[in-house]
Design a protein around this motif. Structure first.
Motif, PDB file in Angstrom:
ATOM      1  N   SER A 186       0.819  -1.220   0.000  1.00 24.44           N
ATOM      2  CA  SER A 186       0.000   0.000   0.000  1.00 24.44           C
ATOM      3  C   SER A 186       0.848   1.263   0.000  1.00 24.44           C
TER       4      SER A 186
ATOM      5  N   TRP B   4       0.360   4.035  -1.089  1.00 23.32           N
ATOM      6  CA  TRP B   4      -0.332   5.317  -0.946  1.00 23.32           C
ATOM      7  C   TRP B   4      -0.557   5.691   0.519  1.00 23.32           C
ATOM      8  N   THR B   5      -0.421   4.716   1.446  1.00 22.66           N
ATOM      9  CA  THR B   5      -0.560   5.090   2.851  1.00 22.66           C
ATOM     10  C   THR B   5       0.734   4.771   3.587  1.00 22.66           C
ATOM     11  N   GLN B   6       1.288   5.778   4.205  1.00 23.02           N
ATOM     12  CA  GLN B   6       2.465   5.554   5.030  1.00 23.02           C
ATOM     13  C   GLN B   6       2.003   5.154   6.423  1.00 23.02           C
TER      14      GLN B   6
END
Lengths: 468, 125, 53
Positions: free
Chosen positions: A183, A185-187
């Protein structure tokens, strides 16, 4: 007339000629270029983090990307015009002169053979690390890699590069799969970039570390220029070579960015800088056995693809040296059935094996990088001379690169920075290598060159260069 | 201009030339390894307190090290093994001179040979 | 299992190396040196790429 010239004529009369086969398309050119290079994402680039920190690895990824974009543009223009096996060797011969060509061919053979050696060592070590069996050494895997790939190359170029296309594509897709499964796009979920790369540790050595990192930044892309070696075996070199090379460069820029992002978000830079398997480790750290195994296999495939392409390229360069009698013409034999430079392939095989058994990975990589950078320095000067001797419009070019002379100047400056970076780590090594090239050049210029036919070396149907 | 006819090389001469090149390759690549010239200046700056905190690792980093199977003791030699970038001017100057001399010789000697090639190719028709 | 793969690798290497040596010997004794080394640079180029501006 000498016997040699006479036999040349007889052969023509009987029509008994064997030459390399023109069977490759743009996809093969892509597979050759990206196949050689992609292993750099699986090991090697991360040593840049060791030299200057995680952020330095990203900075050099971009700046060295610029260097290689220049290399790809320049190379595409020259090689779409000088389409002969040997690539940069044939370019140097037509544009700078025989001694330069001899050196360039040696750069090529060294860079590719040492890269092949690194690949084989990497493959052996990866398997040994995976097996974890006591008493298991990497030697048998190294031998199998080098011999099987040499055999594949011996049997024909089309099959060799078809195989390369498939295994390179699988290795590439595995990087993409890894990227999307964490993922990106999410840290914070899987990736923790802001906790691993902090203002305090992003550039642990300051800017000198960034410069030092150039040395291994080269490894993100080293070998993409090898596409030109296929020039004599591509169906339509003027179209396929620029297309395959540029597509390869774009593919690699994307892969390099994804690799950095995932790895820097999963590992502290101190570990990233010393591991031999950054992507495989990244797969492990995601906690998914599926990803771990996928990246393990991809590491092996990338190493195989690279070694395969290197055998292909080194043999073509060696073959061309023999064909022009820079080295004994014995090497210029073409297999009548498989249409490959079989003697050159066989000759380079034991040399690669010997170094794979005695050198270690780091050293083999450095040898390869040194020869690569010497070659890029030549390329920046070469394109200037090419445009001067044959200005636009005087000969038909398959591709004309934009913004001349900017790419050449950028390339030259970045080569100087890289020489300085190599000096910071391997200065005496660089001096030793240059002294070797110097001595062998003297040998060539004062002794070996007497066996070379003068006018025959210039084989392109071009007008006389300007200024001569 | 008359055409240059190169001498025919004997079999023994060819084999000898191959041997020269192979030996040169091995000397150039293998000798620096033997002499220990290869390798950068990296050395360990030891720390007394071997904790993640002292090694400059925050909680996230420490958890990753542990996941990879390291303890502060085993990671110490990796984390504290640092480069010491010192610009050694004499070596840098020697390197620059060798490189420049090499390239100058290459281009000048190549140009001399190149003129012969062009003369024979374009005037010999 | 890994040890078996290890020996298999040695086996394959030796077999293929011997095959290449055999084929090399066969080719070199079947064809004349002039035919084998008859490839010339730029030869195909002149045929397949018409060099006109």
């Amino acid at each position: 007339m000498t016997a040699a010239v006479e036999t040349g004529l007889t052969a023509t009369i009987h029509g008994d000629r064997v030459s390399l086969l023109r069977v490759l398309g743009p996809a093969h050119v892509w597979a050759l270029g990206v196949g050689i290079v992609l292993v750099g994402e699986f090991t090697g680039w991360n040593f840049a983090a060791d030299k200057g920190g995680a952020l330095a690895a990203l900075i050099v990824c971009w700046i060295v990307g610029l260097l290689y974009t220049s290399v790809a543009m320049i190379d595409s223009e020259v090689t779409s015009t000088v389409a002969a096996a040997g690539g940069q060797y044939a370019q140097a011969k037509h544009i700078v002169g025989p001694l330069m060509a001899f050196n360039v061919a040696l750069f090529l053979v060294f860079a590719y053979t040492m890269l092949e050696v690194s690949d084989a060592i990497l493959l052996g070590d990866t398997i040994v690390a995976k097996a974890g069996v006591e008493g298991l050494t990497h030697n048998s895997f190294i031998a199998a890699t080098i011999v099987v790939l040499a055999w594949l190359n011996y049997r024909g170029v089309l099959m060799t590069l078809n195989v390369n296309f498939v295994i390179t594509a699988i290795a590439y897709v595995s990087i993409v799969i890894l990227f999307f499964s964490v993922s990106p796009w999410t840290q914070g979920a899987v990736l923790k970039l802001n906790e691993l790369v902090t203002p305090g540790n992003a550039l642990p050595y300051g800017w000198i570390g960034v410069i030092a990192a150039f040395q291994f930044g080269i490894w993100y892309y080293l070998g993409i220029e090898g596409t030109t070696q296929a020039a004599e075996e591509v169906r339509s070199p003027a179209r396929s070579l620029p297309y395959g090379t540029m597509a390869g460069m774009i593919t690699l820029l994307i892969a390099a960015a994804m690799t950095w992002y995932v790895c820097a978000s999963l590992m502290p830079w101190e570990y990233l800088g010393i591991t031999y398997y950054p992507l495989w480790d990244a797969g492990k750290l995601t906690g998914s056995p599926l990803l771990e195994n996928l990246l393990f296999i991809a590491t092996l495939l990338a190493a195989l693809a690279s070694a395969n392409g290197c055998i292909n390229d080194a043999a073509r360069a060696w073959f061309s040296l023999g064909r022009d009698r820079y080295l004994p013409s014995w090497f210029s034999a073409v297999h009548p059935k498989y249409r490959t430079p079989y003697r050159s392939i066989l000759f380079l095989l034991p040399i690669a094996l010997a170094f794979a058994f005695i050198a270690d990975l780091n050293q083999a990589i450095t040898f390869s990088i040194l020869s690569g950078v010497l070659q890029y320095t030549f390329m920046s000067i070469n394109i200037m001379m090419f445009r001067k001797k044959w200005p636009l419009g005087s000969i038909r070019r398959g591709y004309t690169h934009p913004f001349h002379p900017l790419p050449a100047i950028v390339l030259f400056c970045l080569c100087m920075v890289t020489f300085f970076a190599i000096f910071l780590g391997f200065g005496s090594q660089l001096i030793a290598m240059t002294v070797f090239y110097f001595l062998i050049s003297l040998w060539f210029h004062f002794y070996r060159y007497k066996f070379v036919r003068r006018g025959d070396q210039f084989s392109m149907p071009w007008p006389k260069p300007q200024g001569y | 201009m008359s055409r240059y006819i190169p001498p025919e090389q004997s079999k023994a001469g060819q084999i000898f030339d191959i041997a020269v090149v192979v030996v040169a390759i091995f000397v150039a690549l293998w000798l620096p390894l033997k002499l220990g010239l290869a390798g950068a200046a990296k050395s360990i700056d030891p720390l007394d307190a071997k904790t993640w905190d002292a090694l400059g690792q925050n909680a996230t980093m420490a958890s990753i090290w542990e996941k990879l199977g390291y303890t502060p003791e085993t990671a110490h030699d990796i984390i504290q093994n640092r480069f010491h970038y010192i610009i050694d001017w004499p070596t840098l100057i020697i390197m620059a001179i060798v490189l420049v001399a090499y390239f100058v010789f290459l281009f000048r000697a190549s140009d001399r040979e190149y003129r012969e090639v062009i003369n024979e190719k374009f005037d010999d028709k | 299992m890994w040890m078996a793969i290890n020996y298999a690798c040695w086996g394959i290497s030796v077999l293929l190396a011997l095959w290449m040596l055999y084929d090399w010997f066969k080719i070199d004794t079947t064809y004349s040196e002039d035919v084998l080394t008859s490839s010339r640079e730029g030869e195909l180029e002149a045929v397949s790429e018409k060099h006109r501006i």
